[in-house]
Motif scaffolding. Structure first.
Motif, PDB file in Angstrom:
ATOM      1  N   TYR A  18       0.835  -1.206   0.000  1.00  0.00           N
ATOM      2  CA  TYR A  18       0.000   0.000   0.000  1.00  0.00           C
ATOM      3  C   TYR A  18       0.868   1.255   0.000  1.00  0.00           C
ATOM      4  O   TYR A  18       0.545   2.262  -0.630  1.00  0.00           O
ATOM      5  N   GLY A  19       1.998   1.203   0.723  1.00  0.00           N
ATOM      6  CA  GLY A  19       2.915   2.339   0.738  1.00  0.00           C
ATOM      7  C   GLY A  19       3.481   2.596  -0.655  1.00  0.00           C
ATOM      8  O   GLY A  19       3.542   3.747  -1.107  1.00  0.00           O
ATOM      9  N   LEU A  20       3.837   1.510  -1.348  1.00  0.00           N
ATOM     10  CA  LEU A  20       4.372   1.650  -2.710  1.00  0.00           C
ATOM     11  C   LEU A  20       3.327   2.262  -3.640  1.00  0.00           C
ATOM     12  O   LEU A  20       3.616   3.193  -4.412  1.00  0.00           O
ATOM     13  N   LEU A  21       2.101   1.753  -3.536  1.00  0.00           N
ATOM     14  CA  LEU A  21       1.012   2.290  -4.358  1.00  0.00           C
ATOM     15  C   LEU A  21       0.813   3.775  -4.073  1.00  0.00           C
ATOM     16  O   LEU A  21       0.672   4.592  -4.992  1.00  0.00           O
ATOM     17  N   ALA A  47       3.233  -3.852  -6.250  1.00  0.00           N
ATOM     18  CA  ALA A  47       2.258  -3.397  -5.245  1.00  0.00           C
ATOM     19  C   ALA A  47       1.076  -4.363  -5.210  1.00  0.00           C
ATOM     20  O   ALA A  47       0.615  -4.775  -4.138  1.00  0.00           O
ATOM     21  N   PHE A  48       0.610  -4.762  -6.400  1.00  0.00           N
ATOM     22  CA  PHE A  48      -0.526  -5.691  -6.465  1.00  0.00           C
ATOM     23  C   PHE A  48      -0.162  -7.034  -5.828  1.00  0.00           C
ATOM     24  O   PHE A  48      -0.935  -7.599  -5.045  1.00  0.00           O
ATOM     25  N   ALA A  49       1.055  -7.518  -6.136  1.00  0.00           N
ATOM     26  CA  ALA A  49       1.479  -8.822  -5.594  1.00  0.00           C
ATOM     27  C   ALA A  49       1.592  -8.758  -4.077  1.00  0.00           C
ATOM     28  O   ALA A  49       1.137  -9.663  -3.370  1.00  0.00           O
ATOM     29  N   LEU A  50       2.178  -7.675  -3.569  1.00  0.00           N
ATOM     30  CA  LEU A  50       2.348  -7.560  -2.113  1.00  0.00           C
ATOM     31  C   LEU A  50       0.999  -7.443  -1.407  1.00  0.00           C
ATOM     32  O   LEU A  50       0.755  -8.072  -0.374  1.00  0.00           O
ATOM     33  N   ILE A  51       0.105  -6.617  -1.970  1.00  0.00           N
ATOM     34  CA  ILE A  51      -1.199  -6.408  -1.328  1.00  0.00           C
ATOM     35  C   ILE A  51      -2.028  -7.686  -1.376  1.00  0.00           C
ATOM     36  O   ILE A  51      -2.519  -8.169  -0.354  1.00  0.00           O
ATOM     37  N   SER A  52      -2.156  -8.268  -2.565  1.00  0.00           N
ATOM     38  CA  SER A  52      -3.037  -9.447  -2.652  1.00  0.00           C
ATOM     39  C   SER A  52      -2.389 -10.662  -2.008  1.00  0.00           C
ATOM     40  O   SER A  52      -3.088 -11.473  -1.397  1.00  0.00           O
ATOM     41  N   GLY A  53      -1.057 -10.768  -2.095  1.00  0.00           N
ATOM     42  CA  GLY A  53      -0.379 -11.865  -1.398  1.00  0.00           C
ATOM     43  C   GLY A  53      -0.582 -11.750   0.105  1.00  0.00           C
ATOM     44  O   GLY A  53      -0.852 -12.736   0.792  1.00  0.00           O
ATOM     45  N   GLY A  54      -0.470 -10.515   0.608  1.00  0.00           N
ATOM     46  CA  GLY A  54      -0.689 -10.282   2.036  1.00  0.00           C
ATOM     47  C   GLY A  54      -2.107 -10.625   2.442  1.00  0.00           C
ATOM     48  O   GLY A  54      -2.346 -11.296   3.450  1.00  0.00           O
ATOM     49  N   ALA A 119      -4.423   6.343  -3.495  1.00  0.00           N
ATOM     50  CA  ALA A 119      -3.486   6.692  -2.419  1.00  0.00           C
ATOM     51  C   ALA A 119      -4.227   6.868  -1.098  1.00  0.00           C
ATOM     52  O   ALA A 119      -3.813   6.349  -0.052  1.00  0.00           O
ATOM     53  N   ALA A 120      -5.369   7.583  -1.153  1.00  0.00           N
ATOM     54  CA  ALA A 120      -6.145   7.804   0.063  1.00  0.00           C
ATOM     55  C   ALA A 120      -6.695   6.484   0.607  1.00  0.00           C
ATOM     56  O   ALA A 120      -6.644   6.209   1.810  1.00  0.00           O
ATOM     57  N   MET A 121      -7.183   5.629  -0.307  1.00  0.00           N
ATOM     58  CA  MET A 121      -7.737   4.338   0.118  1.00  0.00           C
ATOM     59  C   MET A 121      -6.660   3.448   0.738  1.00  0.00           C
ATOM     60  O   MET A 121      -6.930   2.662   1.654  1.00  0.00           O
ATOM     61  N   SER A 122      -5.422   3.573   0.228  1.00  0.00           N
ATOM     62  CA  SER A 122      -4.321   2.779   0.788  1.00  0.00           C
ATOM     63  C   SER A 122      -4.122   3.141   2.260  1.00  0.00           C
ATOM     64  O   SER A 122      -4.001   2.267   3.122  1.00  0.00           O
ATOM     65  N   LEU A 162      10.871   1.091  -0.927  1.00  0.00           N
ATOM     66  CA  LEU A 162      10.607   0.193  -2.056  1.00  0.00           C
ATOM     67  C   LEU A 162      10.434   0.995  -3.352  1.00  0.00           C
ATOM     68  O   LEU A 162      11.000   0.658  -4.398  1.00  0.00           O
ATOM     69  N   ALA A 163       9.662   2.095  -3.267  1.00  0.00           N
ATOM     70  CA  ALA A 163       9.437   2.934  -4.456  1.00  0.00           C
ATOM     71  C   ALA A 163      10.751   3.542  -4.933  1.00  0.00           C
ATOM     72  O   ALA A 163      11.038   3.546  -6.144  1.00  0.00           O
ATOM     73  N   LEU A 164      11.548   4.018  -3.993  1.00  0.00           N
ATOM     74  CA  LEU A 164      12.835   4.631  -4.363  1.00  0.00           C
ATOM     75  C   LEU A 164      13.748   3.601  -5.050  1.00  0.00           C
ATOM     76  O   LEU A 164      14.412   3.910  -6.031  1.00  0.00           O
TER      77      LEU A 164
END
Lengths: 315, 249
Positions: A18-21, A47-54, A119-122, A162-164
């Motif tokens: 979510y932070g990356l998104l 981001a999708f893999a981390l969120i949905s995997g989590g 971003a807000a929803m994250s 992660l984004a950096l």
């Protein structure tokens, strides 16, 4: 509290996701990040893999994972339900943002608008995760106003590193953003330290005497346990680590989770060189390890009030 | 629905007398026996004949040593769901499986919709909920909802199994919302109390404190020696004295 590894994995992975998104959306709108296809595929895909995997791993600790869909129904009262709804709802603006970026090569205008919603929803989703713990009056270390803010801060700090890392991997260096990430690392360390000072200062005024109501007759000590082996309550709620270990682990969290990535990133920002990428990746590994350990400690340090019936003197 | 219903007039619950409980575990075993084939069926056990036997039980009986030295006492302390008026175990439930009945205030788990997330057990300060590892859902005291309204049972048996089993009459069942009920009167007379009232869950079940020690009344303060009986020396008197001597041998 017993640290369920699936929950630690879930909150660490989806927090970073979510932070990356969040940062990819913010950079698109406010930093003119180009809608580069490979960066979009890698960044939004990760981001999708981390969120949905989590999210998937969080169902691993359920007794009946096949019924997990029922958890979307009780948003009126349950923070767990709200988290589930927020998590799923975030996929809508996230999907539109990814569609614009990857399929149409656009991450601004209308797609910038959906990016900001994503971003807000994250942040809302991670906030709900923190509120699941913060709303429990039975656990003093969790029933503190800083629990949700720390969850959000750590999500933004780990997602920021992660984004950096991705920006540097794909040649979109942004020095300003580097300093933003460094600032978030420092701020989350500070917030976590304030949280620790809060829970250390919180009065432990619940005792076995108040829990049983027998304190008026003198000190209450367990004489005979109700069962010979640990039951569910003791297995789930009785887990605690010694205070001396907690102090050591807190130090490790601060050093590896915050100081190492902070120094590594500051070094790359002040003296660019061939070591920039390795140092950035070192910072990423350190912050992810640190956040996972912090999450484990968050559970292991939390004492549930029910332990008073099982021999704890105070809670 | 995990939103709490409006407070019911009827508040069914238990009153537990810590003065007379002897810690025999009859209530716990009777509870397990009834509930493993009733509403909560099955109440699974793990490794029952092995090195680490444990399982889901809905009633646990602690024993505490209270006070110091000569004035200390042993208090047996049964612990089960208190059917709170504002239970967070219900409101944290994400699926609506955990609910409080509007008609009588009993807190139940619907075993068909529970996902086994265990959050309700975290929200309970009293450790009343036990997860069934084999069944994958949470189990808790049902106040024997399948006994108390069960018209196939004789009227005197329509009480929770633990109450029926208690050999010392330390467990009482009734409507604590009705001030004139026997249980309410008992709570009034014996100054029944709530467990951890500061948590704000407003338990319905009440505990009756141990009565004051009676040492003072039973232990004579000065050794008493009976005053010698005056005799009149009659033949009857001598006969009784002889019989007394004979029987005292």
């Amino acid at each position: 509290m017993h640290p369920a590894y699936s929950v630690i994995l879930f909150t660490t992975a989806s927090g970073a996701g979510y932070g990356l998104l969040f940062w990819l959306a913010i950079l698109s709108v406010f930093d003119n990040l180009p809608a580069d296809l490979t960066l979009g595929m890698a960044g939004l895909g990760l981001a999708f893999a981390l969120i949905s995997g989590g999210l998937l791993s969080s169902t691993a600790h359920l007794g009946r994972p096949e019924r997990a869909w029922r958890a979307f129904s009780q948003w009126r009262t349950s923070w767990l339900s709200r988290e589930g709804i927020a998590a799923v709802a975030t996929f809508v603006p996230f999907g539109l943002f990814a569609f614009g970026w990857i399929m149409l090569g656009q991450n601004q205008g209308i797609f910038g608008f959906v990016a900001l919603i994503a971003a807000a929803m994250s942040i809302i989703t991670v906030w709900c995760t923190g509120m699941i713990y913060q709303s429990l009056p039975t656990i003093r270390a969790w029933h503190q106003p800083l629990v949700s803010p720390v969850y959000v801060a750590l999500s933004l700090a780990s997602g920021g590193v992660l984004a950096l890392t991705l920006l540097r991997l794909f040649g979109h260096e942004s020095e300003d953003f580097g300093w933003v990430v460094v600032t978030f690392l420092a701020a989350s360390l500070l917030l976590k330290r304030v949280y620790w000072s809060f829970i250390d200062a919180a009065p432990r005024d619940r005792t076995s005497g108040t829990a049983t109501g027998l304190g008026r007759f003198g000190r209450v000590r367990p004489l005979e346990a109700p069962h010979t082996q640990a039951n569910f309550v003791m297995r789930e709620m009785g887990y605690a680590i010694a205070r001396k270990h907690a102090a050591k682990l807190r130090m490790i969290v601060q050093l590896i989770g915050f100081v190492v990535p902070f120094l590594a990133l500051v070094l790359t920002l002040t003296a660019a060189g061939p070591l920039t990428l390795p140092l950035t990746i070192l910072g990423l590994l350190a912050v992810m390890f640190g956040v996972a350990l912090e999450r484990w400690l968050f559970f292991a340090e939390a004492q549930h009030v029910v332990t008073l019936y099982y021999g704890a003197e105070a809670a | 629905m995990t939103s709490l219903p409006a407070p019911s007039a009827k508040k069914l619950g238990l009153v537990i007398d810590l003065d007379t409980c002897v810690g025999c575990q009859a209530c716990a075993t009777s509870c397990k026996e009834w509930n493993t084939s009733g509403y909560s069926a099955p109440l699974s056990d793990h490794d029952p004949y092995g090195a680490d036997p444990h399982g889901a039980w809905l009633n646990r009986i602690h024993a505490y040593d209270v006070g110091e030295g000569a004035t200390s006492r042993t208090v047996h302390f049964p612990r089960s769901c208190l059917h709170c008026e504002t239970p967070a175990c219900v409101t944290v439930c994400p699926t609506g499986a955990s609910y409080k009945r509007a008609e009588d205030g009993i807190v139940l788990v619907n075993p068909d919709t529970c996902i086994g997330c265990k959050l309700c057990s975290w929200a309970c300060p009293y450790g009343a909920r036990e997860y069934d590892y084999a069944d994958g859902v949470m189990k808790k005291c049902t106040l024997c909802v399948d006994r108390i309204y069960n018209e196939t049972l004789d009227p005197q048996d329509r009480v929770p199994a633990c109450v029926k089993a208690c050999p010392t009459g330390a467990r009482h069942f009734g409507d604590l919302g009705d001030e004139s009920s026997a249980v309410s009167q008992l709570v009034k007379a014996r100054e029944g109390y709530d467990l951890m009232p500061e948590m704000g869950y407003k338990p319905v079940n009440k505990y009756l404190p141990p009565r004051p020690r009676r040492d003072a009344a039973t232990t004579p303060s000065t050794p008493s020696t009976a005053a010698p009986v005056k005799t009149d020396g009659s033949a009857t008197e001598k006969l009784f004295a002889w019989a007394d001597k004979l029987l005292s041998r």
